[in-house]
Design a protein around this motif. Structure first.
Motif, PDB file in Angstrom:
ATOM      1  N   ASP A 140       7.765  98.790   7.158  1.00 23.29           N
ATOM      2  CA  ASP A 140       6.455  98.492   6.578  1.00 23.29           C
ATOM      3  C   ASP A 140       6.241  99.243   5.267  1.00 23.29           C
ATOM      4  OD1 ASP A 140       5.875  96.778   8.633  1.00 23.29           O
ATOM      5  OD2 ASP A 140       4.649  98.211   9.768  1.00 23.29           O
ATOM      6  N   SER A 143       7.217  97.274   0.640  1.00 24.96           N
ATOM      7  CA  SER A 143       6.343  97.327  -0.539  1.00 24.96           C
ATOM      8  C   SER A 143       7.139  97.221  -1.832  1.00 24.96           C
ATOM      9  CB  SER A 143       5.531  98.632  -0.539  1.00 24.96           C
ATOM     10  OG  SER A 143       6.400  99.756  -0.650  1.00 24.96           O
ATOM     11  N   ASN A 146       4.048  88.423  11.904  1.00 26.95           N
ATOM     12  CA  ASN A 146       3.252  89.047  10.840  1.00 26.95           C
ATOM     13  C   ASN A 146       3.150  88.060   9.685  1.00 26.95           C
ATOM     14  OD1 ASN A 146       2.543  90.562   8.444  1.00 26.95           O
ATOM     15  ND2 ASN A 146       3.045  92.445   9.577  1.00 26.95           N
ATOM     16  N   GLU A 147       1.944  87.558   9.432  1.00 31.29           N
ATOM     17  CA  GLU A 147       1.754  86.550   8.395  1.00 31.29           C
ATOM     18  C   GLU A 147       2.033  87.114   6.996  1.00 31.29           C
ATOM     19  OE1 GLU A 147       1.340  83.277   8.520  1.00 31.29           O
ATOM     20  OE2 GLU A 147       1.684  83.559  10.675  1.00 31.29           O
ATOM     21  N   ASP A 148       1.786  88.402   6.821  1.00 31.68           N
ATOM     22  CA  ASP A 148       2.101  89.000   5.521  1.00 31.68           C
ATOM     23  C   ASP A 148       3.598  88.888   5.222  1.00 31.68           C
ATOM     24  OD1 ASP A 148      -0.515  89.644   5.101  1.00 31.68           O
ATOM     25  OD2 ASP A 148      -0.314  91.729   5.796  1.00 31.68           O
ATOM     26  N   ASN A 149       4.391  89.030   6.255  1.00 31.67           N
ATOM     27  CA  ASN A 149       5.839  88.894   6.073  1.00 31.67           C
ATOM     28  C   ASN A 149       6.214  87.482   5.645  1.00 31.67           C
ATOM     29  OD1 ASN A 149       6.255  91.539   6.750  1.00 31.67           O
ATOM     30  ND2 ASN A 149       6.882  91.126   8.873  1.00 31.67           N
ATOM     31  N   THR A 172       4.383  85.496   3.904  1.00 34.61           N
ATOM     32  CA  THR A 172       3.973  85.382   2.496  1.00 34.61           C
ATOM     33  C   THR A 172       5.005  86.025   1.578  1.00 34.61           C
ATOM     34  OG1 THR A 172       1.645  85.421   3.141  1.00 34.61           O
ATOM     35  CG2 THR A 172       2.164  85.946   0.846  1.00 34.61           C
ATOM     36  N   ILE A 173       5.477  87.214   1.955  1.00 38.56           N
ATOM     37  CA  ILE A 173       6.478  87.908   1.130  1.00 38.56           C
ATOM     38  C   ILE A 173       7.787  87.124   1.117  1.00 38.56           C
ATOM     39  CG2 ILE A 173       7.822  90.021   0.863  1.00 38.56           C
ATOM     40  CD1 ILE A 173       5.496  91.511   2.258  1.00 38.56           C
TER      41      ILE A 173
END
Length: 784
Positions: A549, A553, A580-583, A585-586
Motif C-alpha cells: 500500500d 504510491s 480494492n477498487e483503487d487498485n 483504477t491504478i
C-alpha cells in the motif's frame, strides 16, 4: 512438426490424456523398443557400466517414450546370470547358432524399432565371421557405438571395420578425433556419424577435508587412479615417478582404486597386481601407496575422486580413444595429468590439465610437482575442466542419444521429457538469515556478491507457489526471510532499493541504475503474497499488504514499460486476495500507458510496444491480460493477444524456443544475434503462456508452454540440460558453445517458478496418469 492428422506433434512430456489422441502410440499399446547389444552387469567391465549408466539416464530423462532392453554379450569363457529385467536376450559371441537365433528374434519382433550396438573389438574377436554375417542379416535400423577407433588400419582390419560401417544406419563415436579418423582412414559419410562424448556424473562437490577424514586419510596430498586393473593401465609409470614426488612432498598418498579386471584374472590371475606390490617394496613406497582392491559402488567411487588432489591417467595405449575413468575424475573436480590419448588431448587443452608422454615417469613427476606447489594453477585447471566436462553429463548424453536414435528410426520413437522432481536444496543453500545471495560460483554461494531485491522478490513468489501446491510448512521460514529483505529495502515515498552488500549496506549501484523495474517486481511479489491470504499466516500477508500500500504510491511516477507491467501483475494478485477498487483504477492507468506505447509503435509487421525486443518481453502482454481480467476492457485483451502472438513468432520454432539474446536486442526491421539465452526469459514465457491459456482456452499455448519448459531439460541448440538435478540449481545461461555453469539466484529461482507452473498443469513428479477423456481434462484447465 506435424503428425499424420496434421496437428502439431505434442513436444515431449505432456499429460498422457492430453496427447493420446494425437500420439502415434497409446498408453495401452507397447512402447517402441530400443535393444542394446552390450556387456551388462553383473559382468564387470567398462562397457557394461557405460551401458547401465546410459540406460538409467535415458529412463530418467524421458517418460513414456521407449522401452530399453538389453541383449547381454558373452563368450564361451565368460558367462553370467542376469537378474535385471532389462536383459531380454543373451548373445554368445563365440557361437554361430547364438548369432542366428538372435537375428531371428530381432527380425520377427515388431516392437524392436532399433538396435544400439556397443562395439569394442575384443568383444567380437571369437567369431568375426559370425558377427559380420549377423550385421548383414538384421532388418532393423542399427546404430553402432565405437568405443575404439583405430587409425591407419591394415587391409584386413580395414575391411572388417568397413563392413560394420557399411552395414549400420548410424554411427556414434565419443571424440572429434575418432570422427576424423573414420572419415579419413575409412569410407563413411560424415552425416552418418554423431559425436556423443562419454557420459559422466553430476556431483554436488563435498568438501575434500570432510571426505579425507571419512576415509582415514588425514590432511595428506592425494594422488589417485581408478579402474579395473590390467597392465594397460601402466600403474608402474606412477610408481616410478613417486620417489621424485615424495622427496618434495613427503605427505603424498597414491590411491590405486579398483580390483583386477575379471577377464585378466581368468587369463593370468593376479600377476599384474603382484608385480606392482613388488615394485612398491623395491622403491620403499609402502607408506605412500594404498590399494583399494574393490569394485566400488558409484557413490563411494565419486567420494574417493572428490577427495583426490591430483588424478593420474597413465594408460600406455595410444589408440585408446576414450576413458570413462578420466571423465569421472574431471567431473569430480580433479586436476588431471594424463598420457596423450585423444580424449585427453581434446578435454585437457587450454589449461584444463597437463599431458605427459606415454611411460615417461620423469615428465609425470614434474607435472605432479608443478600442480602440488602451484595452487592457483590447480584451481584454474579444476574450473576449466569442469566447464569442459559438465556438458558430457549423462543427462546430456541421454538427450543426444535419444534424438539420434529417433532420427535413425525414422521417427518411430516420440520423445516426451520427464519433469524432474522439485528440489529446493540450492535455493535454501543460497539463502542466509538475511536474504537470498545474488551469485554462485558453480554451485557454491558467493557471499561477496551480496543481495538484490530482484532475486528476493522472485524467490518469495517461487516459495509461495511451492507452499500453495505442496503445503510444505518449511517454506514459511524462507517466505518470511524474503519478505523481511523487501522491508529492509523499502524507502517510504520512494522507489525500493535493489542492491545490498554482504555487510548489509546499500551499495552505490542503487545510485547508478534505474530502480523502477526492481520496484515493479517487488510489488508483483507482494501482491502474490497477498493473493494467498487464505492459506498464508496473517502476519505475512498483513506485512506484505502494508508495504504494498505504501509502495504503490510510486505508480504515478513510473514510466518503464516493464515496471508498469510488473505493477499491474502485483495489483491483479492483490485484488485476488483483497478486493480494492483503487487498485483497479491504478491498473487501468498503467494499462492505458502500455496501450498508448503499443499504438505509437505497432505496425502490420511489428505488433509491439517498443521498437525493439529486449528482456522480460512476455510480461508486457501478460500484464495487459491481467488488466483485462480486472476490468473487462476488451482493448487490453486484444492488444495482449496480438503482441504475444507476435512475440511467439519471434521466439518459437517448430520444436523449441529461442528467446531474445542478451548479447544484443532485436531491433525493428533488424535481425537478432543468436545465443546468449537466459533462464529468466524462459520462465517468464512459461508463466505468460499459462495466463493466455487461462483466458483463451487455446491448447496451442499449452503445447508451447511445455515446449518452452523443455529448454531447461535439454531441448535447446546444444542439447544440454540447463537445470542441474543433482544440486537443484539452474545454470546461468545458454551460450553458443557452452552452458554457463554458475548457478545463481536469478536462474535457479526462474527455473522453480517455471517448474511450479508445469506442476500445476501437468501433475506432480510425473506419476503414471490414468486415462481420462480429453474434454474432462480441458474442463480442469482453468486455474483458480
Amino acid at each position: 512438426m506435424l503428425n499424420k492428422s496434421g496437428d502439431a506433434k505434442f513436444p515431449f512430456y505432456l499429460p498422457q490424456d492430453f496427447f493420446l489422441e494425437n500420439a502415434k502410440t497409446k498408453r495401452d499399446d507397447v512402447l517402441p523398443e530400443i535393444l542394446f547389444l552390450t556387456t551388462f552387469p553383473p559382468r564387470q567391465c567398462g562397457i557394461a557400466t557405460y551401458s547401465e549408466d546410459l540406460i538409467k539416464a535415458m529412463e530418467k530423462q524421458f517418460v513414456y517414450s521407449f522401452d530399453l532392453k538389453v541383449c547381454a554379450l558373452e563368450t564361451d569363457k565368460e558367462q553370467h546370470t542376469y537378474k535385471s529385467k532389462k536383459v531380454k536376450f543373451v548373445l554368445n559371441t563365440s557361437s554361430d547358432d547364438s548369432y542366428d537365433q538372435l537375428v531371428q528374434n530381432i527380425n520377427t519382433d515388431d516392437n524392436i524399432k532399433i538396435v544400439l550396438l556397443q562395439h569394442e573389438f575384443g568383444l567380437f574377436t571369437d567369431n568375426v565371421q559370425g558377427f559380420n554375417k549377423f550385421l548383414t542379416q538384421i532388418k532393423k535400423p542399427v546404430v553402432v557405438v565405437f568405443h575404439t577407433v583405430l587409425p591407419r588400419p591394415d587391409e584386413v582390419f580395414k575391411a572388417n571395420v568397413q563392413h560394420i560401417l557399411d552395414s549400420v544406419d548410424g554411427i556414434i563415436v565419443m571424440t572429434d578425433d575418432a570422427s576424423e579418423i573414420l572419415t579419413r582412414d575409412y569410407v563413411v559419410n560424415q552425416e552418418k556419424i554423431s559425436v556423443i562424448a562419454h557420459g559422466t556424473h553430476l556431483v554436488k562437490h563435498i568438501d575434500k577435508n570432510v571426505l579425507k577424514k571419512k576415509y582415514n586419510i588425514g590432511d595428506r596430498t592425494v594422488l589417485s587412479t581408478f579402474g579395473l586393473l590390467s597392465s594397460g593401465k601402466s600403474i608402474e609409470t606412477t610408481l616410478e615417478a613417486l620417489p621424485t614426488i615424495v622427496k618434495t612432498s613427503p605427505d603424498v598418498l597414491f590411491l590405486i582404486i579398483g580390483k583386477t579386471h575379471p577377464t585378466v584374472v581368468l587369463n593370468e590371475g593376479e600377476q599384474y597386481r603382484e608385480s606392482l606390490e613388488q615394485k612398491i617394496k623395491e622403491l620403499n613406497l609402502s607408506k605412500h601407496v594404498r590399494f583399494v582392491n574393490e569394485y566400488l559402488p558409484l557413490d563411494q567411487l565419486l567420494e574417493y575422486l572428490q577427495l583426490t588432489d591430483i588424478y593420474l591417467f597413465t594408460s600406455k595405449d595410444p589408440n585408446q580413444a576414450v576413458s570413462g575413468t578420466f571423465s569421472y575424475a574431471l567431473s569430480c573436480g580433479c586436476p588431471v595429468v594424463s598420457t596423450p590419448i585423444p580424449h585427453a588431448k581434446e578435454f585437457l587443452s587450454n589449461n584444463a590439465g597437463l599431458i605427459f608422454d606415454f611411460g615417461n615417469s620423469a615428465q609425470l613427476a614434474d607435472a605432479v610437482n608443478r600442480l602440488i606447489f602451484d595452487v592457483e594453477l590447480r584451481h584454474e585447471m579444476v574450473s576449466n575442466g569442469l566447464h569442459k566436462i559438465t556438458g558430457t553429463a549423462w543427462e546430456n548424453s541421454a538427450v543426444k542419444h535419444a534424438k539420434f536414435l529417433q532420427k535413425i528410426s525414422n521417427d518411430q520413437i516420440e520423445l516426451h521429457y520427464r519433469n524432474p522432481k522439485i528440489n529446493l536444496d540450492h535455493i535454501k543453500k543460497m539463502t542466509t538469515n538475511f536474504g537470498m545471495l545474488q551469485f554462485s560460483k558453480l554451485n557454491q554461494p558467493d557471499i561477496n556478491s551480496g543481495y538484490t531485491i530482484d532475486d528476493n522478490a522472485r524467490a518469495m513468489i517461487a516459495l509461495c507457489q511451492h507452499y500453495k501446491f505442496k503445503n510444505d510448512v518449511s517454506d514459511l521460514k524462507y517466505i518470511g526471510i524474503y519478505l523481511n529483505y523487501i522491508a529492509f529495502c523499502e524507502r517510504r515515498d520512494n522507489l525500493f532499493v535493489n542492491y545490498v552488500d554482504m555487510n548489509f549496506n546499500f551499495t552505490d549501484q542503487n545510485k547508478n541504475e534505474n530502480l523502477e523495474d526492481s520496484t515493479g517486481r517487488t510489488l508483483w511479489a507482494l501482491g502474490y503474497v497477498i493473493s494467498l491470504s487464505n492459506i498464508l499466516p496473517v502476519e505475512l500477508t498483513q506485512k506484505a499488504r502494508e508495504i504494498f500500500d505504501r509502495g504503490i504510491s510510486n505508480a504515478q511516477r513510473i514510466h518503464s514499460p516493464r515496471s508498469m507491467a510488473f505493477m499491474i501483475k502485483g495489483l491483479y494478485y492483490y485484488n485476488r486476495g483483497a478486493k480494492n477498487e483503487d487498485n483497479v483504477t491504478i491498473a487501468s492507468m498503467l494499462a492505458n500507458r502500455l496501450v498508448k506505447l503499443y499504438r505509437h509503435e505497432a505496425s502490420p509487421e511489428w505488433n509491439w510496444f517498443e521498437g525493439y525486443l529486449t528482456y522480460a518481453n512476455s510480461v508486457l502482454p501478460e500484464s495487459l491480460l491481467c488488466a483485462f481480467a480486472m476490468t473487462g476492457n476488451e482493448v487490453y485483451k486484444d492488444i495482449a493477444k496480438k503482441s504475444f502472438d507476435f512475440l511467439i513468432s519471434k521466439t518459437f520454432c517448430d520444436d523449441g524456443i529461442k528467446v531474445i539474446s542478451n548479447r544484443s536486442w532485436l531491433m525493428k526491421g533488424g535481425v537478432c544475434e543468436e545465443y546468449g539465452e537466459q533462464p529468466i526469459d524462459i520462465a517468464y514465457t512459461v508463466i505468460t503462456l499459462r495466463k493466455f491459456h487461462d483466458i483463451f482456452k487455446d491448447r496451442k499455448y499449452l503445447v508451447k508452454m511445455e515446449m518452452a519448459f523443455n529448454w531447461f531439460l535439454g531441448n535447446n541448440h546444444l542439447q544440454q540440460i540447463i537445470y542441474n538435478p543433482c544440486t537443484g540449481g539452474c545454470f546461468d545461461g545458454l551460450e553458443e558453445h557452452n552452458v554457463n555453469l554458475n548457478q545463481g539466484a536469478e536462474s535457479t529461482v526462474s527455473y522453480l517458478m517455471a517448474r511450479m507452473m508445469i506442476d500445476k498443469y501437468f501433475g506432480h513428479e510425473n506419476e503414471v496418469y490414468h486415462r481420462r477423456k480429453t474434454r474432462s481434462y480441458r474442463d480442469k484447465m482453468t486455474v483458480n
